[in-house]
Design an enzyme around this catalytic site. Structure first.
Site, PDB file in Angstrom:
ATOM      1  N   HIS A  40       0.833  -1.209   0.000  1.00 55.73           N
ATOM      2  CA  HIS A  40       0.000   0.000   0.000  1.00 55.73           C
ATOM      3  C   HIS A  40       0.866   1.256   0.000  1.00 55.73           C
ATOM      4  CE1 HIS A  40       0.917   1.038   4.160  1.00 55.73           C
ATOM      5  NE2 HIS A  40       0.756  -0.239   4.470  1.00 55.73           N
ATOM      6  N   GLU A  72      -1.666  -7.488   7.368  1.00 59.01           N
ATOM      7  CA  GLU A  72      -0.322  -7.292   7.889  1.00 59.01           C
ATOM      8  C   GLU A  72      -0.058  -8.191   9.095  1.00 59.01           C
ATOM      9  OE1 GLU A  72       2.645  -6.987   7.627  1.00 59.01           O
ATOM     10  OE2 GLU A  72       3.126  -4.844   7.435  1.00 59.01           O
TER      11      GLU A  72
END
Length: 242
Positions: free
Chosen positions: A10, A110
């Site tokens: 990202h 994550e």
């Protein structure tokens, strides 16, 4: 064709900018982060570019908003609406360029940093020193109250096995109608994508020596058109400035 798996971290957030570990905390991209991802999409997505939308068969994206926004800004032109939207953009705004399904999955979220969420590596080292815990290496030690390396390996290995069986294996059969269309895209986060690349090649996480900057793109594939020879394509990692 030899299929590929693209991994995209990202774009920049306020925490990635100052080195704070960001797992479950849901942060927006910075203005600069959005600009750089838009530039990445323009430079790397297209019929004559690195990521060819019509060759994509599946997109995995993390549940975190920063990853989903990154996928939006790449402008792949997905036929299906994004799962977090009520409706698809009009075709006038974003022409359809790919039939790939977009799957939001916890499998590529994550690393769970547990007690280290929001801390910098320097802060973590200081805390461990005070507690007499010695040096910290996430690839070896994991995170207290969060995930161990073994936890991460288990979930990533399952995703990789699915990619190979469902999307890549047909590409190695020249008579299959899917043999020229099998690229996969994963939009997620720094630590988990570095771990993903290591597990792609079957390496232990303790050997990790890879870096993927915010907004960076990596390319994974196979040598000798052989599904049993997974490889990382050097020169396939990009960060494009706006």
């Amino acid at each position: 064709m030899t299929p590929r798996c693209f991994i995209i971290r990202h774009g920049e957030t306020s925490w990635s900018l100052n080195g704070r570990h960001t797992g479950s905390t849901d942060l927006a991209l910075t203005e600069n982060g959005e600009k750089r991802i838009k530039a990445t999409g323009k430079a790397l997505v297209g019929n004559d570019r690195l990521i060819v939308p019509r060759k994509l068969v599946h997109v995995y994206v993390s549940p975190r908003a920063r990853a989903q926004r990154t996928l939006e800004l790449l402008e792949l032109g997905c036929r299906e609406r994004f799962p977090w939207h009520e409706a698809r953009k009009s075709e006038d705004e974003e022409p359809i360029r790919t039939e790939a399904k977009v799957e939001v999955t916890e499998a590529v979220r994550e690393w769970d940093y547990g007690e280290y969420e929001g801390l910098t590596s320097k802060q973590i080292r200081e805390i461990r020193k005070e507690k007499g815990q010695g040096e910290w290496d996430i690839w070896r030690d994991g995170c207290p109250g969060g995930e161990s390396p073994q936890d991460v390996i288990k979930r990533l290995d399952a995703v990789i096995a699915e990619i190979r069986e469902k999307f890549h294996k047909p590409c190695f059969d020249g008579d299959s109608p899917s043999s020229n269309k099998g690229d996969v895209l994963v939009v997620a986060h720094g630590h988990i994508l570095r771990a993903f690349a290591m597990r792609w090649t079957g390496k232990p996480l303790t050997e990790t020596a890879l870096i993927l900057e915010a907004g960076g793109v990596g390319t994974l594939s196979y040598e000798h058109h052989n599904i049993d020879e997974p490889a990382i394509i050097l020169g396939g990692g990009f960060v494009v400035d706006s």
